[in-house]
Design a protein around this motif. Sequence first.
Motif, mmCIF file in Angstrom:
data_model
loop_
_atom_site.group_PDB
_atom_site.id
_atom_site.type_symbol
_atom_site.label_atom_id
_atom_site.label_comp_id
_atom_site.label_asym_id
_atom_site.label_seq_id
_atom_site.Cartn_x
_atom_site.Cartn_y
_atom_site.Cartn_z
ATOM 1 N N MET A 77 -10.815 -28.723 43.720
ATOM 2 C CA MET A 77 -12.231 -29.063 43.711
ATOM 3 C C MET A 77 -12.793 -29.228 45.125
ATOM 4 N N LEU A 78 -11.925 -29.371 46.131
ATOM 5 C CA LEU A 78 -12.390 -29.535 47.506
ATOM 6 C C LEU A 78 -12.693 -28.199 48.185
ATOM 7 N N GLY A 79 -12.578 -27.100 47.461
ATOM 8 C CA GLY A 79 -12.920 -25.802 48.027
ATOM 9 C C GLY A 79 -12.017 -25.424 49.192
ATOM 10 N N PRO A 80 -12.599 -24.927 50.310
ATOM 11 C CA PRO A 80 -11.773 -24.487 51.431
ATOM 12 C C PRO A 80 -10.918 -25.597 52.035
ATOM 13 N N LEU A 81 -11.363 -26.839 51.908
ATOM 14 C CA LEU A 81 -10.577 -27.955 52.430
ATOM 15 C C LEU A 81 -9.248 -28.080 51.684
ATOM 16 N N ALA A 82 -9.232 -27.698 50.399
ATOM 17 C CA ALA A 82 -8.008 -27.805 49.600
ATOM 18 C C ALA A 82 -6.889 -26.960 50.175
ATOM 19 N N LEU A 83 -7.215 -25.766 50.678
ATOM 20 C CA LEU A 83 -6.190 -24.881 51.246
ATOM 21 C C LEU A 83 -5.554 -25.507 52.478
ATOM 22 N N SER A 99 -9.964 -36.292 56.916
ATOM 23 C CA SER A 99 -10.932 -37.153 57.598
ATOM 24 C C SER A 99 -11.927 -36.330 58.416
ATOM 25 N N ARG A 100 -11.482 -35.181 58.930
ATOM 26 C CA ARG A 100 -12.368 -34.369 59.765
ATOM 27 C C ARG A 100 -13.375 -33.571 58.936
ATOM 28 N N TYR A 101 -12.926 -33.090 57.770
ATOM 29 C CA TYR A 101 -13.761 -32.128 57.048
ATOM 30 C C TYR A 101 -14.175 -32.564 55.641
ATOM 31 N N LEU A 102 -13.970 -33.817 55.261
ATOM 32 C CA LEU A 102 -14.408 -34.255 53.946
ATOM 33 C C LEU A 102 -15.903 -34.063 53.771
ATOM 34 N N PHE A 103 -16.662 -34.128 54.859
ATOM 35 C CA PHE A 103 -18.115 -33.983 54.767
ATOM 36 C C PHE A 103 -18.529 -32.598 54.283
ATOM 37 N N VAL A 104 -17.615 -31.597 54.360
ATOM 38 C CA VAL A 104 -17.926 -30.274 53.818
ATOM 39 C C VAL A 104 -18.138 -30.380 52.304
ATOM 40 N N HIS A 105 -17.385 -31.269 51.673
ATOM 41 C CA HIS A 105 -17.507 -31.493 50.228
ATOM 42 C C HIS A 105 -18.643 -32.468 49.915
ATOM 43 N N ARG A 107 -21.524 -34.707 52.095
ATOM 44 C CA ARG A 107 -22.058 -34.921 53.443
ATOM 45 C C ARG A 107 -21.959 -36.375 53.906
ATOM 46 N N ALA A 108 -22.182 -37.323 53.008
ATOM 47 C CA ALA A 108 -22.258 -38.719 53.437
ATOM 48 C C ALA A 108 -20.923 -39.452 53.363
ATOM 49 N N LEU A 109 -19.901 -38.821 52.793
ATOM 50 C CA LEU A 109 -18.619 -39.505 52.616
ATOM 51 C C LEU A 109 -17.703 -39.298 53.813
ATOM 52 N N SER A 110 -16.828 -40.261 54.024
ATOM 53 C CA SER A 110 -15.849 -40.127 55.099
ATOM 54 C C SER A 110 -14.555 -40.812 54.691
ATOM 55 N N LEU A 111 -13.472 -40.362 55.284
ATOM 56 C CA LEU A 111 -12.158 -40.974 55.114
ATOM 57 C C LEU A 111 -11.598 -41.153 56.518
ATOM 58 N N THR A 112 -11.432 -42.383 56.937
ATOM 59 C CA THR A 112 -11.027 -42.645 58.313
ATOM 60 C C THR A 112 -9.769 -43.516 58.356
ATOM 61 N N ARG A 216 -3.262 -23.244 59.501
ATOM 62 C CA ARG A 216 -4.037 -22.933 60.708
ATOM 63 C C ARG A 216 -5.245 -22.067 60.375
ATOM 64 N N LEU A 217 -5.044 -21.086 59.496
ATOM 65 C CA LEU A 217 -6.156 -20.215 59.114
ATOM 66 C C LEU A 217 -7.248 -21.010 58.399
ATOM 67 N N ALA A 218 -6.820 -21.916 57.510
ATOM 68 C CA ALA A 218 -7.797 -22.727 56.778
ATOM 69 C C ALA A 218 -8.567 -23.643 57.719
ATOM 70 N N MET A 219 -7.867 -24.234 58.680
ATOM 71 C CA MET A 219 -8.541 -25.104 59.644
ATOM 72 C C MET A 219 -9.521 -24.312 60.509
ATOM 73 N N ALA A 220 -9.120 -23.092 60.892
ATOM 74 C CA ALA A 220 -10.019 -22.255 61.682
ATOM 75 C C ALA A 220 -11.260 -21.884 60.873
ATOM 76 N N PHE A 221 -11.053 -21.593 59.586
ATOM 77 C CA PHE A 221 -12.183 -21.256 58.724
ATOM 78 C C PHE A 221 -13.130 -22.443 58.583
ATOM 79 N N LEU A 222 -12.575 -23.647 58.401
ATOM 80 C CA LEU A 222 -13.404 -24.838 58.276
ATOM 81 C C LEU A 222 -14.189 -25.088 59.566
ATOM 82 N N ALA A 223 -13.539 -24.861 60.691
ATOM 83 C CA ALA A 223 -14.239 -25.046 61.968
ATOM 84 C C ALA A 223 -15.388 -24.054 62.097
ATOM 85 N N GLU A 224 -15.150 -22.815 61.650
ATOM 86 C CA GLU A 224 -16.215 -21.811 61.704
ATOM 87 C C GLU A 224 -17.321 -22.129 60.701
#
Length: 340
Positions: A77-83, A99-105, A107-112, A216-224
Amino acid sequence: MSVIRSAGLRGFRATVAELGGNAEEFATACGLPVAALDTDDLLVSDFEVAAVLELAAHRLRCPDLGLRISRRQDLAMLGPLALAIANSPTLADVLECTSRYLFVHARALSLTLEPDPYGDRSVIALRYGGPPGIPNPVQGTDLGLAFVHHTILQRLAEVRYGLRSVELPYRPAAPLSVYEEFFGAPVRVERPAALLRVPSSLATRPLSGGDENLHRLAMAFLAELTGGENAEVAPRVRAAVQRLLGTAAPEIGAVARLLTVHPRTLQRRLAAEGTSFATILDEARREEARRYLTTTDMPMSQVASLIGLSEQATFTRCARRWWHATPTAVRRSGNRGQRA
């Protein structure tokens, strides 16, 4: 208004039905699009999501509704973050990318990650929630903490990972024994924040079955996907507009909030890339309108609404400008093409 992907409601319909309720009635009462109950990628108001969870819990007399729904949710359910999560080499990498990319799913949530509030150096705290100063909705927070515990940490670690305690910023209506049975750890209430207290050694625990190259590919995609100061903004605006159509007003202010920039800044960056918000919105409406006309038999008024137009007459004028034809003619032409 902040938004969340409708994937966050996975399991809501089935859980409500199991309890004898009607999920669509609850959604309508809270102003939530019914379509959000059955698809993952609509952008919906996080306020409406919190409201529908609270309403259902109250009407169905099920104060542990959030915990129950979490059992029906999965990592996908987390989409690209799941990979990225599923292929992390260690739990530290899981926590870092979440913690870095939860906001992709959402916007207002965070995990720190934070130091243990009780000063235990062998423990770290995972803090879950929205922006400071905003009250934590009970069912939404229960669901989020349960998802992190049950779906991310417990399933990836494949064993009990040593949860020390759960800290809740409220006193839930359900008995604490229900929570302690679910989490398998002590639960403390009326604390300053929603936390999972876990062993600090958890961060270095290796995971099996992952692929570091895919991570690494998933993290690069999330960054892009999330972009940076020098990333092209037009593709991100286009993606945001496509998600907003049919679920919220596709206005530049809403898109700017999604991309965390000021509307005027967004307009300047689009102009530098040779386009404008109005152009992108018009193109997205045209593409979505053609898809609805040629692949569905929806009434014209419904198609107009789904592409963010208030009147069918406006839709007809747009169709003549786009295709020099009426919507009905476009539908007939598309149907003939399909039969051919």
